[in-house]
Structure formats: structure tokens, C-alpha cells
Design a protein around this motif. Structure first.
Motif, PDB file in Angstrom:
ATOM      1  N   ASP A 179       0.841  -1.200   0.000  1.00  0.00           N
ATOM      2  CA  ASP A 179       0.000   0.000   0.000  1.00  0.00           C
ATOM      3  C   ASP A 179       0.875   1.248   0.000  1.00  0.00           C
ATOM      4  N   ASP A 180       0.410   2.272  -0.693  1.00  0.00           N
ATOM      5  CA  ASP A 180       1.039   3.586  -0.622  1.00  0.00           C
ATOM      6  C   ASP A 180       0.253   4.408   0.382  1.00  0.00           C
ATOM      7  N   LEU A 181       0.953   4.908   1.395  1.00  0.00           N
ATOM      8  CA  LEU A 181       0.324   5.723   2.430  1.00  0.00           C
ATOM      9  C   LEU A 181       0.636   7.188   2.179  1.00  0.00           C
ATOM     10  N   ASP A 182      -0.399   7.979   2.081  1.00  0.00           N
ATOM     11  CA  ASP A 182      -0.245   9.426   1.975  1.00  0.00           C
ATOM     12  C   ASP A 182      -0.502  10.010   3.360  1.00  0.00           C
ATOM     13  N   PHE A 183       0.444  10.802   3.840  1.00  0.00           N
ATOM     14  CA  PHE A 183       0.313  11.414   5.159  1.00  0.00           C
ATOM     15  C   PHE A 183       0.129  12.912   5.045  1.00  0.00           C
ATOM     16  N   GLU A 184      -0.804  13.421   5.838  1.00  0.00           N
ATOM     17  CA  GLU A 184      -0.947  14.853   6.048  1.00  0.00           C
ATOM     18  C   GLU A 184      -0.445  15.136   7.447  1.00  0.00           C
ATOM     19  N   VAL A 185       0.463  16.095   7.541  1.00  0.00           N
ATOM     20  CA  VAL A 185       1.074  16.456   8.822  1.00  0.00           C
ATOM     21  C   VAL A 185       0.710  17.902   9.116  1.00  0.00           C
ATOM     22  N   SER A 186       0.199  18.132  10.310  1.00  0.00           N
ATOM     23  CA  SER A 186      -0.125  19.496  10.718  1.00  0.00           C
ATOM     24  C   SER A 186       0.264  19.682  12.180  1.00  0.00           C
ATOM     25  N   VAL A 187       0.349  20.931  12.568  1.00  0.00           N
ATOM     26  CA  VAL A 187       0.628  21.286  13.959  1.00  0.00           C
ATOM     27  C   VAL A 187      -0.693  21.771  14.547  1.00  0.00           C
ATOM     28  N   THR A 188      -1.123  21.139  15.640  1.00  0.00           N
ATOM     29  CA  THR A 188      -2.410  21.511  16.232  1.00  0.00           C
ATOM     30  C   THR A 188      -2.254  22.356  17.485  1.00  0.00           C
ATOM     31  N   SER A 189      -1.045  22.416  18.020  1.00  0.00           N
ATOM     32  CA  SER A 189      -0.802  23.225  19.209  1.00  0.00           C
ATOM     33  C   SER A 189       0.681  23.574  19.255  1.00  0.00           C
ATOM     34  N   LEU A 190       0.960  24.787  19.682  1.00  0.00           N
ATOM     35  CA  LEU A 190       2.343  25.259  19.741  1.00  0.00           C
ATOM     36  C   LEU A 190       2.517  26.103  20.993  1.00  0.00           C
ATOM     37  N   SER A 191       3.483  25.714  21.817  1.00  0.00           N
ATOM     38  CA  SER A 191       3.780  26.495  23.012  1.00  0.00           C
ATOM     39  C   SER A 191       5.234  26.945  22.948  1.00  0.00           C
ATOM     40  N   LYS A 192       5.724  27.495  24.028  1.00  0.00           N
ATOM     41  CA  LYS A 192       7.096  28.005  24.043  1.00  0.00           C
ATOM     42  C   LYS A 192       8.123  26.894  23.842  1.00  0.00           C
ATOM     43  N   ARG A 193       7.848  25.709  24.423  1.00  0.00           N
ATOM     44  CA  ARG A 193       8.827  24.625  24.413  1.00  0.00           C
ATOM     45  C   ARG A 193       8.324  23.310  23.816  1.00  0.00           C
ATOM     46  N   SER A 194       7.115  23.294  23.264  1.00  0.00           N
ATOM     47  CA  SER A 194       6.600  22.045  22.709  1.00  0.00           C
ATOM     48  C   SER A 194       5.639  22.313  21.560  1.00  0.00           C
ATOM     49  N   ALA A 195       5.382  21.239  20.809  1.00  0.00           N
ATOM     50  CA  ALA A 195       4.438  21.307  19.690  1.00  0.00           C
ATOM     51  C   ALA A 195       3.696  19.981  19.600  1.00  0.00           C
ATOM     52  N   THR A 196       2.459  20.070  19.168  1.00  0.00           N
ATOM     53  CA  THR A 196       1.656  18.873  18.950  1.00  0.00           C
ATOM     54  C   THR A 196       1.454  18.688  17.457  1.00  0.00           C
ATOM     55  N   PHE A 197       1.865  17.524  16.975  1.00  0.00           N
ATOM     56  CA  PHE A 197       1.738  17.181  15.563  1.00  0.00           C
ATOM     57  C   PHE A 197       0.624  16.172  15.376  1.00  0.00           C
ATOM     58  N   ARG A 198      -0.140  16.365  14.315  1.00  0.00           N
ATOM     59  CA  ARG A 198      -1.212  15.433  13.954  1.00  0.00           C
ATOM     60  C   ARG A 198      -0.844  14.801  12.618  1.00  0.00           C
ATOM     61  N   TYR A 199      -0.993  13.489  12.548  1.00  0.00           N
ATOM     62  CA  TYR A 199      -0.683  12.715  11.348  1.00  0.00           C
ATOM     63  C   TYR A 199      -1.942  11.995  10.890  1.00  0.00           C
ATOM     64  N   VAL A 200      -2.308  12.168   9.636  1.00  0.00           N
ATOM     65  CA  VAL A 200      -3.436  11.446   9.066  1.00  0.00           C
ATOM     66  C   VAL A 200      -2.885  10.643   7.889  1.00  0.00           C
ATOM     67  N   GLY A 201      -2.951   9.311   8.013  1.00  0.00           N
ATOM     68  CA  GLY A 201      -2.452   8.427   6.973  1.00  0.00           C
ATOM     69  C   GLY A 201      -3.589   7.777   6.215  1.00  0.00           C
ATOM     70  N   THR A 202      -3.586   7.950   4.902  1.00  0.00           N
ATOM     71  CA  THR A 202      -4.627   7.402   4.044  1.00  0.00           C
ATOM     72  C   THR A 202      -3.986   6.522   2.982  1.00  0.00           C
ATOM     73  N   VAL A 203      -4.529   5.324   2.808  1.00  0.00           N
ATOM     74  CA  VAL A 203      -4.076   4.484   1.707  1.00  0.00           C
ATOM     75  C   VAL A 203      -4.532   5.147   0.415  1.00  0.00           C
ATOM     76  N   ARG A 204      -3.606   5.312  -0.502  1.00  0.00           N
ATOM     77  CA  ARG A 204      -3.880   6.079  -1.723  1.00  0.00           C
ATOM     78  C   ARG A 204      -5.121   5.595  -2.467  1.00  0.00           C
ATOM     79  N   SER A 205      -5.413   4.312  -2.419  1.00  0.00           N
ATOM     80  CA  SER A 205      -6.575   3.780  -3.147  1.00  0.00           C
ATOM     81  C   SER A 205      -7.884   3.930  -2.372  1.00  0.00           C
ATOM     82  N   SER A 206      -7.852   4.637  -1.241  1.00  0.00           N
ATOM     83  CA  SER A 206      -9.037   4.788  -0.399  1.00  0.00           C
ATOM     84  C   SER A 206      -9.329   6.261  -0.150  1.00  0.00           C
TER      85      SER A 206
END
Length: 138
Positions: free
Chosen positions: A71-98
Motif C-alpha cells: 500500500d502507498d500511504l499518503d500522510f498529512e502532517v499538521s501542527v495543532t498546538s504550539l507552546s514556548k517549548r513544545s508542539a503537537t503534531f497530527r498525522y493522518v495516513g490514508t491508503v492512496r486507493s481509499s
């Protein structure tokens, strides 16, 4: 704005049930994290060589559908929260045929000085990169 990258599921990523072994998704998230830096002109290796580290301090994933070898996985990466010393990353992986997400993950990373292993403020060039992909909670 989300960052997009892709990867192919390899033979060694599957378990005996012939689906991706669930911890492998955390490896996929990290590969996407490295691509996030590399493909935007701030090579991840250089970041680490500068002594800026990003250890995960919280991680979770929701597995929504099986993913298999080839399977080919397409990922979307975004930052959902950002503070002075940390960040929250969100990953959404979708099989290309879906049309539906196969996996959704959230990882909180702390910014550390790798010499002292203590939290530090996120350097401005990385903060600017993260802000470019800040989408808020979803």
C-alpha cells in the motif's frame, strides 16, 4: 496548511495477520516528521547536529482500517498546538486507493537542548516552520 508526504508499506512492516504491525505506524509518523523538516529546507539531520532535539512526550494513534504490504500511504502532517517549548503534531495516513483515513496519530514533542537534555524554547526558525502548519485542534 498541512504538509503532505508519502511512503510505501514494506514487507517487513506486516505482522503474521498480513497487516501493518501497529507500532510501525509510530515509525511512519517519525518518517513523516523528518520529511516535514527535510522537504521544507531545514534538514532534520542538521537540526539534530545543532543540538536541537524533539523527543516525544506523548503519543497516541487511532487505527481505522487495515494497511498492507504494497500500500502507498499518503500522510498529512499538521501542527495543532504550539507552546514556548513544545508542539503537537497530527498525522493522518490514508491508503492512496481509499478515501478514508487508515490511521490518525497525535504526537507531542518537546524541544530540548541535546547537550543538557533539558527543555528549551523552540528556536525561531523552527517556530516559524511550525506556525506555517498550525491548524488548531481537530
Amino acid at each position: 496548511m498541512t504538509f503532505k508526504t508519502s511512503m510505501r508499506v514494506r514487507f517487513g512492516d506486516e505482522d503474521h495477520a498480513r497487516i501493518v504491525y501497529y507500532p510501525k505506524f509510530f515509525h511512519f509518523f517519525h518518517v513523516a516528521f523528518e520529511d516535514f523538516f527535510d522537504q521544507q529546507g531545514l534538514p532534520y539531520r542538521e537540526c539534530l547536529d545543532e543540538g536541537v532535539g524533539w523527543p516525544a512526550v506523548h503519543a497516541e494513534a487511532d487505527y481505522r482500517r487495515p494497511v498492507r504490504f504494497g500500500d502507498d500511504l499518503d500522510f498529512e502532517v499538521s501542527v495543532t498546538s504550539l507552546s514556548k517549548r513544545s508542539a503537537t503534531f497530527r498525522y493522518v495516513g490514508t491508503v492512496r486507493s481509499s478515501d478514508t483515513a487508515a490511521v490518525v496519530g497525535t504526537i507531542v514533542v518537546a524541544c530540548i537542548d541535546m547537550k543538557t537534555m533539558r527543555a528549551q524554547p523552540i528556536p525561531e526558525k523552527y517556530r516559524a516552520l511550525f506556525e506555517k502548519h498550525l491548524v488548531g485542534e481537530s
